[in-house]
Motif scaffolding. Structure first.
Motif, PDB file in Angstrom:
ATOM      1  N   SER A  57       9.472  -6.549   0.961  1.00 13.60           N
ATOM      2  CA  SER A  57       8.348  -5.633   0.744  1.00 13.60           C
ATOM      3  C   SER A  57       7.735  -5.194   2.068  1.00 13.60           C
ATOM      4  O   SER A  57       7.374  -4.022   2.235  1.00 13.60           O
ATOM      5  N   LEU A  58       7.617  -6.113   3.018  1.00 13.75           N
ATOM      6  CA  LEU A  58       7.082  -5.746   4.326  1.00 13.75           C
ATOM      7  C   LEU A  58       8.020  -4.798   5.075  1.00 13.75           C
ATOM      8  O   LEU A  58       7.562  -3.856   5.726  1.00 13.75           O
ATOM      9  N   THR A  60      10.098  -2.690   3.633  1.00 11.81           N
ATOM     10  CA  THR A  60       9.949  -1.416   2.936  1.00 11.81           C
ATOM     11  C   THR A  60       8.685  -0.703   3.380  1.00 11.81           C
ATOM     12  O   THR A  60       8.692   0.508   3.618  1.00 11.81           O
ATOM     13  N   CYS A  61       7.620  -1.444   3.513  1.00 11.27           N
ATOM     14  CA  CYS A  61       6.347  -0.866   3.945  1.00 11.27           C
ATOM     15  C   CYS A  61       6.460  -0.294   5.355  1.00 11.27           C
ATOM     16  O   CYS A  61       5.971   0.808   5.628  1.00 11.27           O
ATOM     17  N   CYS A  62       7.102  -1.027   6.242  1.00 13.60           N
ATOM     18  CA  CYS A  62       7.256  -0.549   7.623  1.00 13.60           C
ATOM     19  C   CYS A  62       8.126   0.700   7.688  1.00 13.60           C
ATOM     20  O   CYS A  62       7.817   1.653   8.421  1.00 13.60           O
ATOM     21  N   ALA A  65       6.338   3.690   6.417  1.00 15.78           N
ATOM     22  CA  ALA A  65       5.297   4.170   7.342  1.00 15.78           C
ATOM     23  C   ALA A  65       5.828   5.296   8.222  1.00 15.78           C
ATOM     24  O   ALA A  65       5.050   6.166   8.650  1.00 15.78           O
ATOM     25  N   ALA A  72       2.643   3.900   2.714  1.00 14.66           N
ATOM     26  CA  ALA A  72       2.827   2.552   3.252  1.00 14.66           C
ATOM     27  C   ALA A  72       1.543   1.742   3.128  1.00 14.66           C
ATOM     28  O   ALA A  72       1.581   0.552   2.810  1.00 14.66           O
ATOM     29  N   ILE A  75       1.141   0.553  -0.480  1.00 11.81           N
ATOM     30  CA  ILE A  75       1.990  -0.596  -0.778  1.00 11.81           C
ATOM     31  C   ILE A  75       1.443  -1.853  -0.115  1.00 11.81           C
ATOM     32  O   ILE A  75       1.391  -2.923  -0.723  1.00 11.81           O
ATOM     33  N   PHE A  76       1.022  -1.701   1.143  1.00 10.35           N
ATOM     34  CA  PHE A  76       0.519  -2.861   1.881  1.00 10.35           C
ATOM     35  C   PHE A  76      -0.741  -3.436   1.245  1.00 10.35           C
ATOM     36  O   PHE A  76      -0.941  -4.649   1.249  1.00 10.35           O
ATOM     37  N   LEU A  79       0.256  -5.663  -1.894  1.00  7.08           N
ATOM     38  CA  LEU A  79       1.080  -6.871  -1.700  1.00  7.08           C
ATOM     39  C   LEU A  79       0.320  -8.175  -1.937  1.00  7.08           C
ATOM     40  O   LEU A  79       0.830  -9.051  -2.643  1.00  7.08           O
TER      41      LEU A  79
END
Length: 90
Positions: A57-58, A60-62, A65, A72, A75-76, A79
């Motif tokens: 997930s992190l 994917t978030c990065c 972004a 992003a 999503i962050f 989490l």
């Protein structure tokens, strides 16, 4: 897992004999082995999956972004809530 069972056996070995006179030995053994099985299940299945989902997930978030920072951020922000829900549901 083997070390945990050995540590439990060592602690049981140090208990006084009067403790075993008051308890049903088969019930005590079943409870201890059941608890060890639950701990082994958590260590081998639940925790690695939770770590893997968090890392993916992190990532994917990065990566998201780079495309749109607002998505992003959305999503962050969700989490921690999703991790709390997963931990409570187990």
């Amino acid at each position: 897992a083997a070390n945990t069972r050995i540590e439990v056996a060592e602690k049981i070995r140090k208990l006084p004999l009067s403790f075993f006179n008051r308890k049903d030995l088969s019930e005590l053994t079943a409870n201890i082995m059941g608890d060890c099985a639950v701990i082994e299940n958590m260590l081998s299945h639940v925790i690695p999956q939770l770590i893997g989902y968090s890392i993916s997930s992190l990532i994917t978030c990065c990566l998201l972004a780079f495309y749109d920072w607002r998505m992003a951020g959305a999503i962050f922000c969700t989490l921690p809530i999703s991790i709390i829900i997963v931990v409570i549901s187990h």
